[in-house]
Design a protein around this motif. Structure first.
Motif, mmCIF file in Angstrom:
data_model
loop_
_atom_site.group_PDB
_atom_site.id
_atom_site.type_symbol
_atom_site.label_atom_id
_atom_site.label_comp_id
_atom_site.label_asym_id
_atom_site.label_seq_id
_atom_site.Cartn_x
_atom_site.Cartn_y
_atom_site.Cartn_z
ATOM 1 N N THR A 176 37.601 -13.621 -44.899
ATOM 2 C CA THR A 176 38.145 -14.687 -45.736
ATOM 3 C C THR A 176 38.796 -14.108 -46.983
ATOM 4 O O THR A 176 39.902 -14.510 -47.362
ATOM 5 C CB THR A 176 37.028 -15.687 -46.112
ATOM 6 N N GLU A 228 32.879 -13.602 -44.523
ATOM 7 C CA GLU A 228 33.200 -13.616 -45.951
ATOM 8 C C GLU A 228 34.234 -12.530 -46.279
ATOM 9 O O GLU A 228 35.187 -12.767 -47.026
ATOM 10 C CB GLU A 228 31.925 -13.391 -46.771
ATOM 11 N N ASP A 287 27.829 -13.951 -41.233
ATOM 12 C CA ASP A 287 28.337 -14.505 -42.494
ATOM 13 C C ASP A 287 29.015 -13.449 -43.362
ATOM 14 O O ASP A 287 30.037 -13.715 -43.991
ATOM 15 C CB ASP A 287 27.200 -15.171 -43.276
#
Length: 168
Positions: free
Chosen positions: A61, A58, A54
């Motif tokens: 992104t 992140e 994750d």
């Protein structure tokens, strides 16, 4: 863990190159990539499957959002989605085993799209798990070629999570 990212971009030359370069510079692999027109004129949707935890996703992104021509970036991994992939698979099929190959294709709701004396080309549409399953079933006949599109995905407006239903 594999993450599915949906990226809407302006349909301009070089956008895909900039995105791929971002991943390459950071040493990340893109396992699946599909690009096509989006719902807005002048925009394209890029759907990619990327391995990473994750925190890494992140960070990616945030970096994608900084790129010129990127409109939105969304991680669809935990969101109920409709996922599909297209695969063409060419399988050895002689007169002795042709009916068995066709029967397997029918079970998977696949279509025979080309026939020759010693092979069949089959079109399969479905989720990535279906692709793995039909390949496994057809391997015993001898697979000559496979071409896959990569996963495409849209969120489910109903919000129904079919992964949850499969687990029940």
């Amino acid at each position: 863990m594999k993450h599915t990212l949906s990226v809407v971009v302006e349909d301009e030359a070089g956008v895909l190159t900039r995105i791929a370069s971002l991943f390459a510079r950071r040493g990340f692999n893109i396992e699946s990539l599909a690009v096509g027109s989006a719902e807005q004129n002048g925009c394209s949707r890029i759907t990619m499957v990327v391995p990473g935890d994750d925190r890494v996703i992140e960070q990616l992104t945030k970096q994608l959002n900084k790129l010129i021509n990127v409109i939105t970036v969304r991680d669809l991994t935990e969101i109920p989605c409709v996922e599909r992939e297209l695969m063409l698979i060419k399988v050895n099929a002689n007169p002795a085993n042709r009916s068995e190959v066709i029967e397997i294709a029918q079970i998977f709701r696949a279509r025979v799209v080309d026939v020759s004396d010693d092979s069949l080309t089959i079109e399969v549409v479905g989720d990535p798990g279906k692709m793995v399953a039909i390949v496994k079933m057809l391997q015993k006949f001898g697979i000559r070629e496979i071409a896959r599109t990569g996963k495409i995905s849209l969120t489910r407006e109903s919000g129904v999570n079919t992964e949850y239903l499969k687990a029940s």
